[in-house]
Design a protein around this motif. Structure first.
Motif, PDB file in Angstrom:
ATOM      1  N   ASN A 178      11.298  62.309  34.042  1.00 34.15           N
ATOM      2  CA  ASN A 178       9.931  62.992  33.508  1.00 34.15           C
ATOM      3  C   ASN A 178       9.615  64.360  34.358  1.00 34.15           C
ATOM      4  O   ASN A 178       8.602  64.730  34.124  1.00 34.15           O
ATOM      5  CB  ASN A 178       8.614  61.879  33.650  1.00 34.15           C
ATOM      6  N   ASN A 180       9.425  64.830  37.853  1.00 34.56           N
ATOM      7  CA  ASN A 180       8.709  64.617  39.061  1.00 34.56           C
ATOM      8  C   ASN A 180       9.848  64.614  40.113  1.00 34.56           C
ATOM      9  O   ASN A 180      10.823  63.978  40.197  1.00 34.56           O
ATOM     10  CB  ASN A 180       7.883  63.337  38.968  1.00 34.56           C
ATOM     11  N   PRO A 267      -1.723  60.524  32.046  1.00 34.83           N
ATOM     12  CA  PRO A 267      -0.338  60.814  32.831  1.00 34.83           C
ATOM     13  C   PRO A 267      -0.194  62.444  32.956  1.00 34.83           C
ATOM     14  O   PRO A 267       0.874  62.845  33.331  1.00 34.83           O
ATOM     15  CB  PRO A 267       0.641  60.289  32.065  1.00 34.83           C
ATOM     16  N   GLN A 268      -1.127  63.357  32.521  1.00 34.30           N
ATOM     17  CA  GLN A 268      -0.551  64.662  32.044  1.00 34.30           C
ATOM     18  C   GLN A 268      -0.324  65.242  33.493  1.00 34.30           C
ATOM     19  O   GLN A 268       0.867  65.976  33.398  1.00 34.30           O
ATOM     20  CB  GLN A 268      -1.714  65.276  31.293  1.00 34.30           C
ATOM     21  N   ASP A 269      -1.121  65.193  34.234  1.00 34.14           N
ATOM     22  CA  ASP A 269      -0.846  66.005  35.896  1.00 34.14           C
ATOM     23  C   ASP A 269      -0.429  64.818  36.789  1.00 34.14           C
ATOM     24  O   ASP A 269       0.005  65.232  37.938  1.00 34.14           O
ATOM     25  CB  ASP A 269      -2.430  66.519  36.017  1.00 34.14           C
ATOM     26  N   GLU A 271       1.511  60.761  37.179  1.00 36.33           N
ATOM     27  CA  GLU A 271       2.268  59.586  36.600  1.00 36.33           C
ATOM     28  C   GLU A 271       2.078  58.560  37.614  1.00 36.33           C
ATOM     29  O   GLU A 271       2.246  58.935  38.843  1.00 36.33           O
ATOM     30  CB  GLU A 271       3.516  59.736  36.187  1.00 36.33           C
ATOM     31  N   GLU A 328       6.401  50.610  29.768  1.00 38.38           N
ATOM     32  CA  GLU A 328       5.779  51.645  30.077  1.00 38.38           C
ATOM     33  C   GLU A 328       4.594  51.906  29.015  1.00 38.38           C
ATOM     34  O   GLU A 328       4.791  51.649  27.654  1.00 38.38           O
ATOM     35  CB  GLU A 328       6.716  53.002  29.595  1.00 38.38           C
ATOM     36  N   ASP A 330       0.521  53.635  29.347  1.00 32.10           N
ATOM     37  CA  ASP A 330      -0.167  54.991  29.288  1.00 32.10           C
ATOM     38  C   ASP A 330      -0.271  55.658  30.731  1.00 32.10           C
ATOM     39  O   ASP A 330      -0.844  56.818  30.701  1.00 32.10           O
ATOM     40  CB  ASP A 330      -1.670  54.914  28.411  1.00 32.10           C
ATOM     41  N   SER A 331       0.134  55.222  31.704  1.00 37.45           N
ATOM     42  CA  SER A 331      -0.007  55.857  32.970  1.00 37.45           C
ATOM     43  C   SER A 331       1.249  56.626  33.383  1.00 37.45           C
ATOM     44  O   SER A 331       1.194  57.313  34.196  1.00 37.45           O
ATOM     45  CB  SER A 331      -0.288  55.039  34.111  1.00 37.45           C
ATOM     46  N   THR A 332       2.183  56.497  32.371  1.00 36.90           N
ATOM     47  CA  THR A 332       3.517  57.470  32.530  1.00 36.90           C
ATOM     48  C   THR A 332       3.710  58.120  30.993  1.00 36.90           C
ATOM     49  O   THR A 332       3.070  57.850  30.153  1.00 36.90           O
ATOM     50  CB  THR A 332       4.729  56.655  32.794  1.00 36.90           C
ATOM     51  N   LYS A 333       4.135  59.149  31.236  1.00 41.35           N
ATOM     52  CA  LYS A 333       4.501  60.148  29.844  1.00 41.35           C
ATOM     53  C   LYS A 333       5.665  59.399  29.023  1.00 41.35           C
ATOM     54  O   LYS A 333       6.634  58.792  29.572  1.00 41.35           O
ATOM     55  CB  LYS A 333       5.049  61.537  30.122  1.00 41.35           C
TER      56      LYS A 333
END
Length: 333
Positions: A178, A180, A267-269, A271, A328, A330-333
């Motif tokens: 993603n 990171n 998770p935008q900024d 994750e 997966e 909502d805390s990850t994209k």
């Protein structure tokens, strides 16, 4: 007037049969005539007779009781394991003595010895840390012991787990894909082999496989509590970390709320992955992405393995590794 305890002798006398016949009826032995069985059962009902489990245990050298040592009965992870254990125990007609150890090595040793003094037929251990003293206690005991959701790098006793290293490697690689590269490893105590020897190694392997240099400053050892996670959020922001893997759901929940309360959008900024997928993972907003362990199955398989050992049945695998999945949310994209 105090009620006298009804004994097997009383049942035999009232039924006009021998105590051996009453015993055969109680144990479900088919070698009893139906008419005799019905007569004995009626007397048992009339006298409200309850077999003495202790006396039966002394006679058979079995108590049909299993001790279960659990670090924290309020933790959703361990309570889910315990449900699986209890269901299989019931199926095989074993009673459970549940003992809480408060995740304290000294108390674990004390609880273990207490259960052994009660002549339990077997023990399922769910502690987080297997140290040398505990291994020595296990070895001294003649009582069969199985680990459920607990790892021992020495494989000193049979166990049921998932591949924790591979699971953390998998979720870390998803964070890397993603975009990171500054990924924190937020952990409970590194005295616990499951964190130091398995989860951390999975995290490091994911970084190395993707050409990212391991930075020990991104490894945060805590007590694994919600408060630890909440406080850790400040450091995560200051260190410009964009993602994290947490080793338990309470810690992850603290990180998530700590980041949100400090104005960071998940998770935008930032994750976040967690590891146990207890109810807490789905109760959080946003819901937490997680490794999904078959917690009920780990408990159930551990209990079945213990019954095989206690009954001296043939065992194909003493160190069972069950499958896991990654969910997966909502805390990850």
């Amino acid at each position: 007037m105090e009620k006298q305890n009804v004994t097997i002798y009383d049942v035999a006398r009232e039924s006009g049969v021998s105590m051996a016949t009453v015993s055969r009826v109680l144990n479900g032995n088919s070698n009893v005539r139906q008419a005799t069985k019905e007569k004995v059962l009626k007397v048992i009902d009339d006298l409200d007779y309850r077999p003495n489990a202790v006396a039966r245990g002394l006679a058979s050298k079995k108590t049909t009781t299993v001790g279960v040592i659990i670090p924290d009965v309020t933790d959703g992870y361990f309570s889910s394991l315990a449900r699986g254990i209890d269901d299989i125990a019931t199926m095989y007609k074993y009673n459970i003595i549940l003992a809480n150890s408060d995740d304290n090595p000294d108390k674990e040793a004390s609880v273990l010895n207490t259960l052994l003094s009660k002549q339990v037929d077997g023990i399922i251990f769910m502690g987080n840390e297997i140290n040398d003293d505990l291994r020595a206690d296990f070895k001294r005991s003649d009582c069969p012991i199985v680990l459920a959701g607990s790892v021992d790098i020495n494989n000193s006793v049979p166990s049921v787990n998932i591949d924790y290293a591979d699971a953390v490697k998998n979720e870390t690689e998803r964070l890397i894909k993603n975009g990171n590269s500054r990924i924190a490893f937020a952990s409970g105590s590194m005295k616990q082999d499951v964190n130091k020897e398995y989860r951390l190694k999975g995290y490091v392997a994911a970084l190395e496989n993707n050409g990212i240099k391991f930075d020990e400053k991104l490894v945060f050892e805590t007590k694994g509590t919600y408060e630890d996670g909440y406080d850790l959020a400040e450091q995560i922001i200051n260190d410009k970390i964009t993602a994290a893997v947490a080793t338990n759901d309470e810690l992850a929940a603290g990180i998530l709320n700590g980041m949100t309360d400090r104005g960071v959008s998940v998770p935008q900024d930032f994750e976040l992955f967690t590891s146990n997928n207890t109810k807490l993972a789905k109760m959080m907003r946003p819901q937490l992405s997680s490794i999904t362990q078959p917690l009920y199955d780990i408990g159930a398989v551990a209990m079945r393995l213990l019954t095989k050992i206690m009954n001296k049945e043939e065992i194909d695998n003493r160190y069972v590794v069950l499958g896991y999945e990654i969910v997966e949310r909502d805390s990850t994209k």
